[in-house]
Design a protein around this motif. Sequence first.
Motif, PDB file in Angstrom:
ATOM      1  N   CYS A   4      42.446  49.480  38.517  1.00 28.86           N
ATOM      2  CA  CYS A   4      42.021  49.257  39.902  1.00 28.86           C
ATOM      3  C   CYS A   4      43.277  49.079  40.735  1.00 28.86           C
ATOM      4  CB  CYS A   4      41.113  48.034  40.013  1.00 28.86           C
ATOM      5  SG  CYS A   4      40.451  47.823  41.682  1.00 28.86           S
ATOM      6  N   VAL A   5      43.545  50.047  41.575  1.00 23.03           N
ATOM      7  CA  VAL A   5      44.826  50.137  42.261  1.00 23.03           C
ATOM      8  C   VAL A   5      45.036  49.006  43.252  1.00 23.03           C
ATOM      9  CG1 VAL A   5      46.233  51.595  43.757  1.00 23.03           C
ATOM     10  CG2 VAL A   5      44.865  52.633  41.941  1.00 23.03           C
ATOM     11  N   ASP A   6      43.970  48.571  43.913  1.00 24.97           N
ATOM     12  CA  ASP A   6      44.153  47.672  45.055  1.00 24.97           C
ATOM     13  C   ASP A   6      43.659  46.251  44.820  1.00 24.97           C
ATOM     14  OD1 ASP A   6      41.573  48.680  44.989  1.00 24.97           O
ATOM     15  OD2 ASP A   6      41.376  48.867  47.159  1.00 24.97           O
ATOM     16  N   ILE A   7      43.515  45.818  43.574  1.00 24.67           N
ATOM     17  CA  ILE A   7      43.310  44.403  43.285  1.00 24.67           C
ATOM     18  C   ILE A   7      44.583  43.887  42.624  1.00 24.67           C
ATOM     19  CG2 ILE A   7      42.023  42.667  41.989  1.00 24.67           C
ATOM     20  CD1 ILE A   7      39.559  44.325  42.205  1.00 24.67           C
ATOM     21  N   PRO A   8      45.368  43.083  43.320  1.00 24.58           N
ATOM     22  CA  PRO A   8      46.611  42.582  42.724  1.00 24.58           C
ATOM     23  C   PRO A   8      46.313  41.565  41.625  1.00 24.58           C
ATOM     24  CG  PRO A   8      46.216  41.524  44.832  1.00 24.58           C
ATOM     25  CD  PRO A   8      45.154  42.576  44.687  1.00 24.58           C
ATOM     26  N   PRO A   9      47.262  41.342  40.728  1.00 27.35           N
ATOM     27  CA  PRO A   9      47.023  40.387  39.637  1.00 27.35           C
ATOM     28  C   PRO A   9      46.697  38.991  40.125  1.00 27.35           C
ATOM     29  CG  PRO A   9      49.314  41.157  39.654  1.00 27.35           C
ATOM     30  CD  PRO A   9      48.562  42.022  40.601  1.00 27.35           C
ATOM     31  N   GLU A  10      47.190  38.648  41.310  1.00 32.88           N
ATOM     32  CA  GLU A  10      46.882  37.324  41.853  1.00 32.88           C
ATOM     33  C   GLU A  10      45.399  37.160  42.182  1.00 32.88           C
ATOM     34  OE1 GLU A  10      51.158  38.194  42.381  1.00 32.88           O
ATOM     35  OE2 GLU A  10      49.326  39.313  42.811  1.00 32.88           O
ATOM     36  N   GLU A  11      44.672  38.274  42.266  1.00 35.33           N
ATOM     37  CA  GLU A  11      43.227  38.232  42.535  1.00 35.33           C
ATOM     38  C   GLU A  11      42.441  38.719  41.325  1.00 35.33           C
ATOM     39  OE1 GLU A  11      42.452  40.308  46.194  1.00 35.33           O
ATOM     40  OE2 GLU A  11      44.107  39.314  47.233  1.00 35.33           O
ATOM     41  N   ASP A  12      42.972  38.454  40.154  1.00 32.77           N
ATOM     42  CA  ASP A  12      42.375  38.918  38.899  1.00 32.77           C
ATOM     43  C   ASP A  12      40.918  38.512  38.747  1.00 32.77           C
ATOM     44  OD1 ASP A  12      42.695  39.888  35.962  1.00 32.77           O
ATOM     45  OD2 ASP A  12      41.947  37.828  35.742  1.00 32.77           O
ATOM     46  N   GLU A  13      40.563  37.344  39.275  1.00 31.28           N
ATOM     47  CA  GLU A  13      39.202  36.843  39.064  1.00 31.28           C
ATOM     48  C   GLU A  13      38.134  37.758  39.657  1.00 31.28           C
ATOM     49  OE1 GLU A  13      40.637  35.318  42.993  1.00 31.28           O
ATOM     50  OE2 GLU A  13      41.485  35.408  40.963  1.00 31.28           O
ATOM     51  N   ALA A  14      38.530  38.640  40.571  1.00 30.60           N
ATOM     52  CA  ALA A  14      37.556  39.534  41.191  1.00 30.60           C
ATOM     53  C   ALA A  14      36.958  40.522  40.202  1.00 30.60           C
ATOM     54  CB  ALA A  14      38.200  40.285  42.349  1.00 30.60           C
TER      55      ALA A  14
END
Length: 259
Positions: free
Chosen positions: A121-131
Amino acid sequence: MTRLSSAFAKGHPALVCFITAGDGDTAANLDALVEGGADVIELGMPFTDPMADGPAIQEANLRSLGAGTKTADVLLIANEFRERHPDVPLVLMGYANPMLRRGAEWFAAECKGCGVDGVICVDIPPEEDEALGPALRAAGIDLIRLATPTTDAARLPAVLEGSGGFLYYVSVAGITGKQQAALDSIESAVGALKASTDLPIAVGFGVRTPEQAGAIAEVADGVVVGSALVELVGEHGDAAPEKLRELTSALAHAVHNAR
């Protein structure tokens, strides 16, 4: 071993091939990639705003969406691919909106049911992994993360945390298909990444020819080719499978014999 781990444990670098779902006769095009020698398949999920992609894949997204391709169609393509090719790893690559529209758990369950091995998923950064990450990992699906030339030592641990399958090294700070990094910079980056993870490192963005792919395969665990293949689909239409098979075969020969 998983299908993905097996693909990187064949004794030679892996060739990873990308095409966009719903662009042309996707089933025939996927079969051609496998017949040509691709070790891993990346199937692009068409999206209206593919911000990481260059003109070739942007146009493929527009062709696919113009033909009416929906997420359900992508999942059906994946499911039918798995029935035809039980041992070939399949990765879905795309953007957050189609993956999360019905919820992460729904998407993860559908991927598992279709035999998908990994998701980029290109546009979910690791800082928002919970998504998305927890749902995929709970379903046994690898979340494949991207590292870039701007991923420094301070941020790399966040990128690696929760990553699976392989680490995708984006060799240029730009969009797909437009430029290629110098081999010495790729070698240096791959060496630094290998010092921090046991995941295989696959290098992509801007790889177009067997010669380029073979050179990268001398230092990386895998090579990703996308835009050059997608262009063949756009150019040749129904005749694309033969062209895809020919290019994939040449790429596979170069990658598999690089060392």
